[in-house]
Design a protein around this motif. Structure first.
Motif, PDB file in Angstrom:
ATOM      1  N   PRO A   1      -8.660   4.840  10.926  1.00 46.65           N
ATOM      2  CA  PRO A   1      -7.411   4.021  11.568  1.00 46.65           C
ATOM      3  C   PRO A   1      -6.419   3.839  10.310  1.00 46.65           C
ATOM      4  O   PRO A   1      -5.441   4.133  10.433  1.00 46.65           O
ATOM      5  N   ALA A   2      -6.808   3.153   9.198  1.00 46.41           N
ATOM      6  CA  ALA A   2      -5.738   3.065   8.229  1.00 46.41           C
ATOM      7  C   ALA A   2      -6.512   3.023   7.051  1.00 46.41           C
ATOM      8  O   ALA A   2      -6.568   1.906   6.375  1.00 46.41           O
ATOM      9  N   PRO A   3      -6.864   4.267   6.431  1.00 45.80           N
ATOM     10  CA  PRO A   3      -7.505   4.322   5.262  1.00 45.80           C
ATOM     11  C   PRO A   3      -6.503   4.314   4.119  1.00 45.80           C
ATOM     12  O   PRO A   3      -5.261   4.406   4.357  1.00 45.80           O
ATOM     13  N   ALA A   4      -6.724   3.965   2.755  1.00 44.39           N
ATOM     14  CA  ALA A   4      -5.929   3.579   1.880  1.00 44.39           C
ATOM     15  C   ALA A   4      -5.265   4.914   1.571  1.00 44.39           C
ATOM     16  O   ALA A   4      -6.176   5.725   1.533  1.00 44.39           O
ATOM     17  N   PRO A   5      -4.129   5.145   1.082  1.00 43.59           N
ATOM     18  CA  PRO A   5      -3.579   6.416   0.931  1.00 43.59           C
ATOM     19  C   PRO A   5      -3.811   6.610  -0.551  1.00 43.59           C
ATOM     20  O   PRO A   5      -3.178   7.276  -1.284  1.00 43.59           O
ATOM     21  N   THR A   6      -4.736   5.832  -1.194  1.00 45.94           N
ATOM     22  CA  THR A   6      -5.193   6.285  -2.507  1.00 45.94           C
ATOM     23  C   THR A   6      -6.513   6.922  -2.780  1.00 45.94           C
ATOM     24  O   THR A   6      -7.321   6.637  -2.035  1.00 45.94           O
ATOM     25  N   PRO A   7      -6.767   7.966  -3.681  1.00 47.39           N
ATOM     26  CA  PRO A   7      -7.968   8.587  -3.900  1.00 47.39           C
ATOM     27  C   PRO A   7      -8.896   7.670  -4.631  1.00 47.39           C
ATOM     28  O   PRO A   7     -10.073   8.164  -4.847  1.00 47.39           O
ATOM     29  N   ALA A   8      -8.225   6.575  -4.973  1.00 51.86           N
ATOM     30  CA  ALA A   8      -9.056   5.650  -5.680  1.00 51.86           C
ATOM     31  C   ALA A   8     -10.374   5.351  -5.329  1.00 51.86           C
ATOM     32  O   ALA A   8     -11.510   5.370  -6.124  1.00 51.86           O
ATOM     33  N   LYS A   9     -10.508   5.239  -3.957  1.00 54.72           N
ATOM     34  CA  LYS A   9     -11.758   4.740  -3.535  1.00 54.72           C
ATOM     35  C   LYS A   9     -13.054   5.715  -3.736  1.00 54.72           C
ATOM     36  O   LYS A   9     -14.065   5.255  -4.220  1.00 54.72           O
TER      37      LYS A   9
ATOM     38  N   THR B   1       6.757   2.809 -11.482  1.00 49.82           N
ATOM     39  CA  THR B   1       5.470   2.305 -12.033  1.00 49.82           C
ATOM     40  C   THR B   1       4.560   1.490 -11.093  1.00 49.82           C
ATOM     41  O   THR B   1       3.399   1.661 -10.831  1.00 49.82           O
ATOM     42  N   ILE B   2       5.240   0.956 -10.043  1.00 49.02           N
ATOM     43  CA  ILE B   2       4.534   0.121  -8.962  1.00 49.02           C
ATOM     44  C   ILE B   2       3.995   1.035  -8.267  1.00 49.02           C
ATOM     45  O   ILE B   2       2.590   0.947  -7.586  1.00 49.02           O
ATOM     46  N   LEU B   3       4.669   2.287  -8.006  1.00 46.84           N
ATOM     47  CA  LEU B   3       4.068   3.290  -6.870  1.00 46.84           C
ATOM     48  C   LEU B   3       2.813   3.879  -7.471  1.00 46.84           C
ATOM     49  O   LEU B   3       1.879   4.242  -7.057  1.00 46.84           O
ATOM     50  N   GLY B   4       3.334   3.948  -9.096  1.00 46.91           N
ATOM     51  CA  GLY B   4       1.697   4.360  -9.788  1.00 46.91           C
ATOM     52  C   GLY B   4       0.676   3.732  -9.311  1.00 46.91           C
ATOM     53  O   GLY B   4      -0.434   4.112  -9.162  1.00 46.91           O
ATOM     54  N   GLY B   5       0.638   2.529  -9.819  1.00 45.84           N
ATOM     55  CA  GLY B   5      -0.417   1.433  -9.166  1.00 45.84           C
ATOM     56  C   GLY B   5      -0.886   1.752  -7.777  1.00 45.84           C
ATOM     57  O   GLY B   5      -1.998   1.594  -7.697  1.00 45.84           O
ATOM     58  N   VAL B   6       0.250   1.643  -6.970  1.00 46.51           N
ATOM     59  CA  VAL B   6      -0.228   1.677  -5.468  1.00 46.51           C
ATOM     60  C   VAL B   6      -1.025   2.908  -5.208  1.00 46.51           C
ATOM     61  O   VAL B   6      -2.090   2.984  -4.368  1.00 46.51           O
ATOM     62  N   THR B   7      -0.355   4.041  -5.827  1.00 47.83           N
ATOM     63  CA  THR B   7      -0.980   5.354  -5.386  1.00 47.83           C
ATOM     64  C   THR B   7      -2.100   5.848  -6.078  1.00 47.83           C
ATOM     65  O   THR B   7      -2.808   6.765  -5.654  1.00 47.83           O
TER      66      THR B   7
END
Ligand SMILES: Nc1ncnc2c1ncn2[C@@H]1O[C@H](COP(=O)(O)OP(=O)(O)OP(=O)(O)O)[C@@H](O)[C@H]1O
Ligand SMILES: Nc1ncnc2c1ncn2[C@@H]1O[C@H](COP(=O)(O)OP(=O)(O)OP(=O)(O)O)[C@@H](O)[C@H]1O
Ligand SMILES: [Mg+2]
Ligand SMILES: [Mg+2]
Lengths: 219, 277, 618
Positions: A19-27, A77-83
């Motif tokens: 449904p709405a996974p985080a758009p980050t590979p961080a997980k 920079t903000i986007l760096g943190g988010v993505t």
């Protein structure tokens, strides 16, 4: 399997569109690990930071007040943190700090404790907020991350200016307050839009949802 | 018109084979760092004079036209002036100094003007040093030098090799993104967009319509470039370790330059401590 | 040996319904030293295959072994496989990372943490293999795209791979630079024993390959020698591919009873009964034989004539006089792009601007579209001088639409509908009218309005992006449309569709079309007049057919001739009476018959059954 290839494999796994996974590979990789992809994201965002910093008239929006312009240079920079997670956020912040240090035209920004140190935290707070809220609602999370990231920038830089004795608090706080609010709101809006773009790309979405009735649209 | 590339004083390395261009990048980095620290510290007129003398020496040895260096400062001229006025007005004098004019928190005093001018000089010196560094050193040399200098940090677990790679990638993409931005603005202008008009909301929307495609292209490039890097075994060794084809070697002239710079820096600090004004 | 056994790969790991796997049950064996081509329409899985073989992705089912190593088995194997398999991607800017040639080539070996000596040795070897020694110290940003391409290959070769995969390396280079690249590839395969796997959309490039693999929708559709593959014309066309023009020609002649050539012709020489020698095809590039051509077709007198005639034409839409433009003027990096260009472009015509890379086409396009102001000379638009300060460039922009060189940056809104309606919105057209314009423009470019209006622009294929970019320009209702290299990077089907679209646009009254390109191929059948640019100046102008008579001049400028003319030129050596100013296949066929008849009647050749038959035909 290497971490690096894991990151690629896993990001496309995210792409499968729960449904709405985080758009980050961080997980998948763990937010504090470095991967090739994260290094490249940081580099590319650093390039955008530099571009926003050196191209005339790009990195800010003129505000209808006396104090001047709302900067958007902290957006990468903000986007760096988010993505990309905290590491990407910190390194992006470091580069943002270095750019504003080298480019500064006023003496107090030629002070690393003002120009560089506060910037390290922008990506960190944006990431923390985004990671905390993304399960609630991704758009909300991006907006709040943008707002908090910009606020972090203003508060810490102003704080550093006061602590280092460049300005007394009662002078600087009223001067920048209005601008800070504008900057945070603009950052929130732009972060939502850009995070949405990132999400669309990452998940290879094909069709946008209809938001309005056809009669109200120019297309 | 829409032509940004002209205004970018970035990475404009002038390879003229001068003494300074031929120095080891580590020498230049360490030297620049020492000088930046010293200039940030000094506050007395004689120290600034010594600094001026040293910069003139650098200028002479770099064989780069002073005009060219100054021209790269031009985009900042208005900002510098603005900052100067701002500084003067907001200067908070101690009670003893006579005020020439004052209103609310704003005031003009000789002391404020004097200190602001010194501040301006400091900014120009710092700018000059950084410009000199980029005019005389190629970006490859800079990142190579940085990698070696930062190597000790790698040992304590800070991923400096990765950080240097970030810089390499950033330097590669700056001209590409400047070109893309130029293209985008041209494409928008060609379809009737008028820049620099409209209220706040419209301006934010216009900005977003530039940033979204720029970031979209950036995100796509991330994918292709990271695949290309991994295909060439980037990240194949622990700690992003890489060996180097280039060998950085200190020459005698490097040691001499470092010693000279150190002497100058010590002199700057000393003069600053002794000088009464 | 690379062995793929029952390989299935789906980008969405859970195998969601509705998304077919990018690769489906693929079985392949590729030996060292083989020269293999992979063709297939956009999205057929070619790039996915390269990523799997290079161990960037791992298959969900089936196995991939490279020299017996399975990359999915462990860290050691993974890097070993990546060393053995080198990949070169389409756009060199996406893969080059360093700033000078020599550093770029050293990048791979440096990642392997090799000792300095070894790196030096490998770099030297790779430089030599691709003949890059003179450029070693140059900055990558100063190199042309084809040189960058070679650097990218050298960078991969420095890893000493056993398998070299190239993903559409010729999409961005043209003319003899592309031929030269192919020659290098076959040399690598033959003398170095490296397996070369070449992905391409151009069929004529691969006639000399040992093996062709045809992909369709994630499966291997055909696998065999070029002669076998190109015999299956109908099947290829059904999956959006085609055969080289020379093969078409051979089939046409064969059907008409020409018996000296085999049924599947791969090289022009075969038409006259010579044996096909793949090694000769790539090993040497015989300079085309112009000498004979020039004698018969007297130097086209058009040159001077057309130029002066059109410039003196006051009613031309654009009149350019001594136009000068310099990029980065007043910096040490100044780069002259236009240096005194004089030209007149009449209204309501299809005008082609042809020139090699860097000749100033894109700069000229920007000037014509009112996006730059000239640094010198005059540019008159509809009689008004655009150089004077009182001239508002917006006036020019309102009447001129541009489709830029890369569609990626032309489309800047999120969805197709928003993007196409951008122009109408800027003009504050009423909503209903704007909707109508969007619908009309999308349909004009062959995209369904309902289907596309809410699609994300990022999810479009290259061909679709071009169309949307064109629709966005049509919605402005311009009088002039300028196209800058619109064919780049399209597959055969995409190119054919765009060609049709251009034909219909040409039918519109009151529309002036200006088309800038690096090859004559695109415009020879469409243009009313062609202007050839060289280093920011006009080299010569003329009608399309005049251009074909100037093959030598064009060749020296590295402007590729249309395929038909190229075939004719290479046949000329053995068929001196053959006309070479042929525009398309039809003309080539009839020229061939004519030449044949001429030879036969002059008695130099043995009687040919074909010429006899043709004479009988009305
Ligand atoms: N990173 C990705 N994530 C998800 N799907 C992808 C990805 N890359 C490609 N695809 C999909 O996989 C399929 C095969 O794509 P691939 O890029 O391999 O095709 P291709 O033959 O190389 O096409 P082209 O000629 O356009 O380069 C397509 O349907 C494509 O949309
Ligand atoms: N933004 C720029 N900055 C500096 N130089 C440029 C810029 N754009 C173009 N040039 C230079 O100007 C010259 C003409 O370039 P232009 O792009 O107009 O040529 P072109 O004929 O369109 O080439 P191509 O076929 O490669 O698109 C080239 O030498 C090019 O390197
Ligand atoms: Mg592909
Ligand atoms: Mg061009």
């Amino acid at each position: 399997m290497s971490e690096a290839s894991e990151s690629i494999g896993n990001t496309s796994e995210t792409a499968s569109g729960e449904p709405a996974p985080a758009p980050t590979p961080a997980k998948q990789v763990g937010p504090w690990r470095l991967t090739t992809e994260r290094i490249v994201i940081t580099g590319v965002l650093a390039a955008i930071t530099i571009v926003l910093g050196v191209v005339p008239n790009i990195g800010f929006i003129p505000l209808p007040n006396a104090v001047g312009n709302a900067t958007i240079e902290h957006i990468p920079t903000i986007l760096g943190g988010v993505t990309g997670g905290p590491i990407v956020g910190i390194i992006s912040g470091l580069i943002f700090g270095l750019v504003s240090f080298f480019r500064a035209t006023v003496p107090f920004f030629k002070d690393p404790t003002v120009a560089i140190l506060p910037r390290l935290f922008i990506g960190l707070t944006s990431w923390a907020v985004f990671a905390g809220l993304k399960r609630v609602n991704r758009v909300l999370a991006a907006g709040v991350a943008g707002f908090v990231g910009a606020a972090t920038n203003t508060v810490l830089v102003v704080g550093a200016l006061i602590v280092r004795g460049y300005f007394p608090a009662q002078v600087i706080i009223p001067t920048v307050a209005l601008q800070a609010v504008f900057e945070a709101i603009i950052a929130a809006i732009i972060t939502i839009v850009l995070a949405q773009t990132f999400f669309v790309l990452e998940n290879r979405l094909v069709r946008a949802p209809e938001t309005k009735k056809r009669e109200e649209l120019p297309y | 018109m829409i032509e940004f590339s002209r205004y970018i004083p970035f990475g404009q390395y002038v390879n003229n084979g001068s003494r300074i261009a031929n120095l080891d990048p580590r020498t230049k980095l360490v030297g620049a760092l020492l000088l930046v620290a010293a200039i940030s510290y000094i506050s007395r007129v004689p120290a600034f004079l010594l600094c001026l003398a040293f910069c003139l020496l650098l200028q002479q040895m770099s064989r780069i036209s002073l005009l060219y260096v100054l021209r790269s400062l031009r985009p900042f001229a208005i900002l510098l002036l603005f900052a100067l006025v701002f500084e003067v007005l907001f200067y908070v004098p101690n009670n003893a100094t006579p005020l020439l004019w004052h209103w609310w928190v704003l005031s003009i005093s000789w002391e404020g003007i004097f200190l602001s001018l010194l501040g301006l000089a400091r900014v120009i010196f710092l700018y000059y040093l950084v410009a000199m560094l980029t005019f005389t050193t190629s970006l490859v040399d800079l990142t190579d030098g940085l990698e070696v200098l930062l190597a000790p940090l790698q040992k304590i677990g800070i991923p400096t090799n990765a950080f240097v790679m970030v810089l390499v990638i950033a330097f590669k993409f700056v001209p590409i993104f400047v070109g893309e931005l130029e293209r985008l603005m041209k494409a928008q202008a060609a379809r009737g967009m008028r820049f620099g008009e409209g209220n706040l909301v419209q301006r934010v929307a216009k900005l977003a319509s530039l940033l979204v495609p720029l970031f979209a292209s950036a995100f796509k490039r991330v994918k292709t470039l990271s695949v290309a890097l991994e295909a060439r075994c980037f990240g194949g060794s622990k700690g992003w370790q890489r060996s180097k084809r280039r060998l950085l070697q200190f020459q005698r002239v490097d040691i001499f330059s470092l010693v000279l710079t150190t002497v100058v820096v010590v002199a700057l600090v000393a003069i600053n401590l002794i000088s009464p004004w | 040996m690379i062995e793929l056994t029952n390989v299935t790969f789906n980008y969405s790991a859970q195998g969601e319904e509705g998304i077919p796997p990018a690769l489906h049950d693929v079985n392949l064996r590729i030996r060292e030293g083989e020269l293999v081509a992979i063709i297939g329409h956009n999205g057929s899985g070619k790039s996915t295959l390269t990523r799997l073989v290079a161990a960037i992705l791992h298959p969900q089912r089936g196995s991939i072994l490279v020299d017996g190593l399975n990359a999915a088995a462990g860290e050691e194997n993974l890097w070993a496989v990546r060393q053995r398999v080198g990949v070169v991607f389409q756009n060199p800017d996406d893969q080059l990372i360093a700033s000078t040639v020599i550093d770029e080539i050293a990048f791979g070996p440096e990642n392997l943490t090799l000792p300095r000596q070894e790196i030096e040795e490998r770099v030297r070897e790779a430089l030599a293999l691709l003949e890059l020694e003179p450029y070693a110290q140059m900055a990558l940003s100063e190199l042309s795209i084809s040189l960058k391409q070679r650097v990218a290959i050298a960078g991969v070769l420095a890893m000493r791979p056993r398998y070299l995969l190239l993903d559409e390396p010729t999409a961005m280079v043209s003319g003899h630079t592309a031929r030269q690249l192919l020659r290098t590839l076959s040399r690598l395969a033959r003398s170095q024993g490296i397996a070369v796997i070449h992905i391409t959309h151009f069929m004529h490039e691969i006639t000399s390959f040992e093996r062709v693999i045809v992909m369709d929708a994630g499966r291997v559709l055909m696998d065999g020698a070029p002669a076998e593959i190109f015999a299956r014309v109908a099947e290829l066309q059904a999956v959006g591919l085609d055969v080289p023009m020379v093969t078409h020609l051979g089939r046409r002649l064969f059907a008409q009873g020409w018996t000296r050539a085999p049924e599947v012709v791969l090289a022009p020489s075969q038409l006259l009964g010579q044996a096909f020698d793949p090694a000769a095809e790539t090993a040497e590039l015989a300079p085309p034989d112009f000498s004979r051509g020039q004698r018969e077709f007297a130097e086209a007198p058009a040159n001077q004539g057309i130029e002066t005639q059109t410039t003196s034409d006051e009613r031309a839409l654009f009149v350019l006089k001594d136009l000068v433009y310099t990029h980065q003027r007043d910096t040490p990096f100044a780069q002259p792009a236009l240096q005194g260009l004089t030209l007149a472009l009449p209204a309501r015509r299809f005008i082609a601007l042809v020139g090699p890379g860097g000749s100033g086409k894109s700069t000229l396009v920007d000037l014509l579209a009112g996006l730059l102001r000239p640094h010198g000379g005059t540019l008159l638009f509809d009689g008004a001088d655009t150089g004077v300060a009182s001239f508002k460039l917006e006036r020019l922009r309102a009447r001129v639409g541009v489709v830029f060189q890369s569609p990626e940056l032309q489309i800047f809104e999120e969805t197709v509908g928003k993007d196409v309606s951008f122009g109408p919105r800027q003009k504050k057209v009423p909503l209903a009218e704007s909707r109508r314009l969007v619908q009309e423009s999308l349909e004009a470019v062959g995209l369904s309005y309902e289907d596309y209006r809410t699609r994300y622009t990022y999810a479009l294929s290259g061909g679709q992006k071009r169309r949307v970019a064109i629709a966005g320009v049509l919605a402005l209702q311009p009088e002039v449309i300028i196209f800058d290299e619109p064919m780049a990077g399209l597959d055969p089907r995409g190119r054919a569709e765009l060609f049709k679209l251009l034909q219909t646009l040409k039918q519109r009254d009151n529309l002036t079309i200006i088309y800038a390109t690096g090859s004559l191929k695109d415009v020879i059948e469409l243009a009313d007049s062609i202007h050839v640019l060289e280093r920011g100046r006009l080299a010569f102008s003329g009608a399309p057919r005049d251009m074909l008579r100037r093959a030598e001049a064009l060749h020296s400028l590295d402007i590729a001739l249309p395929e038909a003319a190229q075939i004719a030129l290479s046949l000329r050596a053995s068929l001196p009476a053959l006309r070479t100013d042929v525009v398309d296949l039809e003309e080539l066929v009839s020229a061939f018959h004519q030449a044949q008849n001429a030879e036969a009647s002059s008695g130099e050749m043995l009687d040919s059954p074909l010429s006899a038959r043709v004479r009988e035909e009305p």
